[in-house]
Design a protein around this motif. Sequence first.
Motif, short mmCIF file in Angstrom:
data_model
loop_
_atom_site.label_atom_id
_atom_site.label_comp_id
_atom_site.label_asym_id
_atom_site.label_seq_id
_atom_site.Cartn_x
_atom_site.Cartn_y
_atom_site.Cartn_z
N HIS A 108 -11.08 -0.02 1.78
CA HIS A 108 -10.22 0.55 2.79
C HIS A 108 -10.78 2.25 2.89
CE1 HIS A 108 -8.44 -3.09 3.49
NE2 HIS A 108 -8.37 -2.74 4.63
N ILE B 194 -10.83 6.11 4.03
CA ILE B 194 -10.34 6.80 4.93
C ILE B 194 -10.88 7.91 5.27
CG2 ILE B 194 -7.88 8.52 4.98
CD1 ILE B 194 -6.52 6.70 3.44
N ALA C 226 -3.70 2.96 7.63
CA ALA C 226 -4.45 2.07 6.50
C ALA C 226 -3.30 1.27 5.73
CB ALA C 226 -5.14 3.11 5.50
N GLN D 87 -2.78 -1.83 7.89
CA GLN D 87 -3.98 -2.68 8.02
C GLN D 87 -4.02 -3.51 6.80
OE1 GLN D 87 -7.80 -0.59 8.30
NE2 GLN D 87 -8.83 -2.44 8.66
N TYR E 96 -7.78 4.66 0.65
CA TYR E 96 -6.45 4.22 0.65
C TYR E 96 -6.34 3.71 -0.75
CZ TYR E 96 -2.04 1.86 1.05
OH TYR E 96 -0.72 1.24 0.98
#
Length: 490
Positions: A329, A331, A352, A355, A419
């Motif tokens: 993930h 960012i 984030a 998610q 993240y």
Amino acid sequence: MAVCARLCGVGPSRGCRRRQQRRDPAETAAADSEPDTDLEEERIEAGAAELCSEWSGRSSSPSPPPRCSLLELPPELLVEIFASLPGTDLPSLAQVCTKFCRILHNDTIWRRRCREVLHRYRHILGLWQPDIGPYGGLLNVVVDGLFIIGWMYLPPHDPHVDDPMRFKPLFRIHLMERKSATVECMYGHRGPHNGHIQIVKKDEFSTKCNQTEHHRMSGGRQEEFRTWLREEWGRTLEDIFHEHMQELILMKFIYTSQYDNCLTYRRIYLPPSHPDDLIRPGLFKGTYGSHGLEIVMLSFHGKHARVTKITGDPNIPAGQQTVEIDLMHRIQLPNVESLCNFNELSRIVLEAQEQVRQEQQRQEDRTEDGESSGPPTEVREPENEGAAPLKEEPVQFVLPVGVSSRNENYPRTCRMCFYGTGLIAGHGFTSPERTPGVFILFDEDRFGFIWLELKSFSLYSRVQATFRNADAPSPQAFEEMLKNIQSLTS
């Protein structure tokens, strides 16, 4: 044969030392217990310089074979010869010439010396973490000339995270003795003194000073404590009293007991490297608010990266996983103007986090339904294969208004952001919890982490020192080591 006997440090009746190496250890020990011969005494008195000239100038027949000097032998053979000599004679041999001196610094000789003369200590070379309450530490045990020395590595003085590491010797073991080894404690300001090392097991040993009066100063405990603060923190007691008032009592306890009493060390390994790693893993120095600089270890584990504390503080002790990065993930930071707004950054990070939570929930639902436990199809493959991330164009970076940092000299450009979560806890590691944050990759040697809940920023800089005998024998051994050091403080 006489020359060979001289080189090996034995008489004719004892045989060649190089052949002795093939004997059973009990036979070798019995041979070493025999009294020295006149030839042995002659060899010691003559020294290594006479051996060189004697070898090159000997002539025993009208048609002598081509003369050969020890200096003409290949280094590999000289290493084998020198490794067979008694350790007490090696300093004299090192003074013969530059070539001999250089060869005698070869690790092969001293590793064999550790096996044959100091077999009790052959397992202590490498990296270790001392058991000093929550503070931990980093000890590097190396062969240094005629000694095995334990160097304690310390981070730079706060907040100079890019400065080189500091180090000081804690103990040393003489490598010159033939049948025993002398251990010396190096702590304190009065020079080396008698110490003791006990091998608890293969990956654990302990040290003890037998003359703790050598640690004392004429001005008493107060002078000792002030000197320790200047050396360890680079500041005076008055400078840090208000900022670290809650820690002073613990610090004094640690100072007065860590070296006077028996101290235990547990082995740690450097993290293994893989071509797909975001950057090269290893040891880093990091800022931790009012706790100053600490040493951490960055390692990669598939789709995640972990930052583990090697040194700790009263809140988060050494051995704990302080930061975890989700490499799945990324960012995307806003432009510099928007990034200055902390609320904007907070919004991006919390999105984030949500998610990640949803994907974890879907994964749990799939597992409960009996489906494959593989990753859900919604998860994107990471875009950081190999060294590609560092080839991306850097973007401008600035800390949002309201985020505190002990080091204002942080990089103003970054390569990638991910993240992540950071571990926070109360004093004494009470109520620990993982909170969201942002991992910022600046370059190959620096990264940072913004702690969203604390509104603080930690900057990490790579430890540039080279550590030998510190690689894990296998990835499984490294994972097991991480579990062990974490379990000690859980």
